[in-house]
Write an enzyme that holds these catalytic residues in place. Structure first.
Site, short mmCIF file in Angstrom:
data_model
loop_
_atom_site.label_atom_id
_atom_site.label_comp_id
_atom_site.label_asym_id
_atom_site.label_seq_id
_atom_site.Cartn_x
_atom_site.Cartn_y
_atom_site.Cartn_z
N ASP A 67 0.88 -1.12 -0.02
CA ASP A 67 -0.02 -0.11 -0.15
C ASP A 67 0.97 1.45 0.03
OD1 ASP A 67 0.99 -0.32 2.26
OD2 ASP A 67 -1.01 -0.25 3.55
N ASN A 136 -7.25 -0.52 14.33
CA ASN A 136 -8.50 -0.94 14.08
C ASN A 136 -8.69 -2.02 13.38
OD1 ASN A 136 -7.16 -0.04 11.57
ND2 ASN A 136 -8.31 1.73 11.10
N HIS A 138 -7.26 -2.98 10.50
CA HIS A 138 -6.96 -2.93 9.29
C HIS A 138 -5.91 -3.73 8.57
CE1 HIS A 138 -4.20 0.89 8.85
NE2 HIS A 138 -3.61 -0.22 9.24
N GLU A 143 -9.90 -0.84 5.16
CA GLU A 143 -10.33 -0.12 6.28
C GLU A 143 -11.55 -0.84 6.87
OE1 GLU A 143 -7.94 1.45 7.39
OE2 GLU A 143 -8.15 3.60 7.38
C1 F6R Z 1 1.69 -0.64 6.09
C2 F6R Z 1 0.52 -1.39 6.21
C3 F6R Z 1 -0.48 -1.09 7.39
C4 F6R Z 1 0.41 -1.44 8.69
C5 F6R Z 1 -0.51 -1.48 10.02
C6 F6R Z 1 0.29 -1.73 11.18
O1 F6R Z 1 2.19 -0.83 4.95
O2 F6R Z 1 -0.01 -1.93 5.42
O3 F6R Z 1 -1.52 -1.75 7.48
O4 F6R Z 1 0.72 -2.84 8.53
O5 F6R Z 1 -1.25 -0.35 10.24
O6 F6R Z 1 1.22 -0.78 11.28
P1 F6R Z 1 2.54 -1.05 12.29
O7 F6R Z 1 3.20 -2.17 12.02
O8 F6R Z 1 3.22 0.24 12.15
O9 F6R Z 1 1.83 -1.29 13.74
#
Ligand code: F6R
Length: 245
Positions: A67, A136, A138, A143
């Site tokens: 992403d 959340n 995701h 989302e």
């Molecule tokens: C980032 C991504 C996000 C993260 C998620 C967890 O490329 O796809 O979905 O994997 O927000 O973020 P961290 O690892 O920083 O807790």
């Protein structure tokens, strides 16, 4: 879905890096999709250290980025591009031809999504996806409320994603939308691993494992994947019911 619990973040990251190395050893032309973020940071470090030491050959692999923030340029320290370039592609000397990242600055994000979907299809699909989970629930920028049937798409970001996302930047940034692979990609990937570590992820991990599979908690999709693995450390697992673990 398999649930694997590791003693700590290091042990988890070591195993996740080992998954990539095992795959590339058995399938040198593997297609690998990774998330950026804090969770896979140590995995990337351990992967590059071991790969360089063992002179592993990544020259036939394809790397897909999960992403990107819309409107954030690749050179920004908080972009997914920056993460991959500095932690993986530069140290492993991955050539640009092997790299497919979604461009958050594209004038035509719909076309950007179509190109990504075609790239994945033309490569014969993703062999291994390793992703994180947001506070959340995701995955990528899928989302809460997202369809499990989506391929790549652009989406408005959830309030939690916008506020938590500030941690990747040294100054406050306006985050509004993201561009992301879809959960259909995750379901179609030959193997998908969701990583989570730390006490801060314990509440969402409990929901991912123990609540009903639902688009409101996108990461529950991992339970629908026959080769889905949830790899977490003991802190992230700390609220799970005994019978689940
Ligand atoms: C980032 C991504 C996000 C993260 C998620 C967890 O490329 O796809 O979905 O994997 O927000 O973020 P961290 O690892 O920083 O807790």
């Amino acid at each position: 879905m398999q649930l694997n619990i590791y003693s700590d973040y290091h042990a988890l990251s070591l195993r996740a890096a080992g998954e990539i190395i095992d795959l590339v050893t058995n399938k040198p032309n593997a297609v690998i999709c990774l998330a950026s973020g804090d969770t896979p940071r140590l995995m990337c470090k351990l992967l590059t250290e071991r790969a360089l030491k063992e002179k592993l050959d990544f020259s036939r692999c394809t790397f897909i980025g999960l992403d990107e923030w819309i409107g954030i340029p690749p050179e920004s320290e908080g972009s997914c591009h920056f993460f991959f370039q500095t932690l993986l592609f530069d140290p492993l000397r991955i050539s640009p031809a092997q790299i497919h990242l979604l461009d958050g600055m594209s004038k035509d994000p719909a076309q950007e999504c179509a190109v990504m979907d075609k790239t994945i299809f033309d490569k014969g699909g993703i062999d291994l996806m390793i992703v994180g989970v947001g506070m959340n629930g995701h995955i990528g920028f899928n989302e809460p409320g997202v369809s499990f049937e989506n391929y790549s798409h652009v989406t408005d970001l959830n309030d939690t994603t916008i506020s938590v996302g500030q941690k990747y930047f040294s100054k406050p940034v306006a985050l509004k939308q993201g561009i992301t692979l879809g959960l259909k990609h995750l379901l179609e990937s030959k193997k998908t691993i969701v990583l989570a570590n730390g006490q801060k992820k314990a509440v969402i991990i409990k929901k991912v494992v123990e609540e009903n599979i639902s688009t409101q908690i996108p990461a529950t999709v991992i339970r629908m994947h026959p080769q889905g693995v949830l790899m977490i450390d003991e802190e992230a697992a700390s609220l799970l019911k005994k019978e689940t673990t």
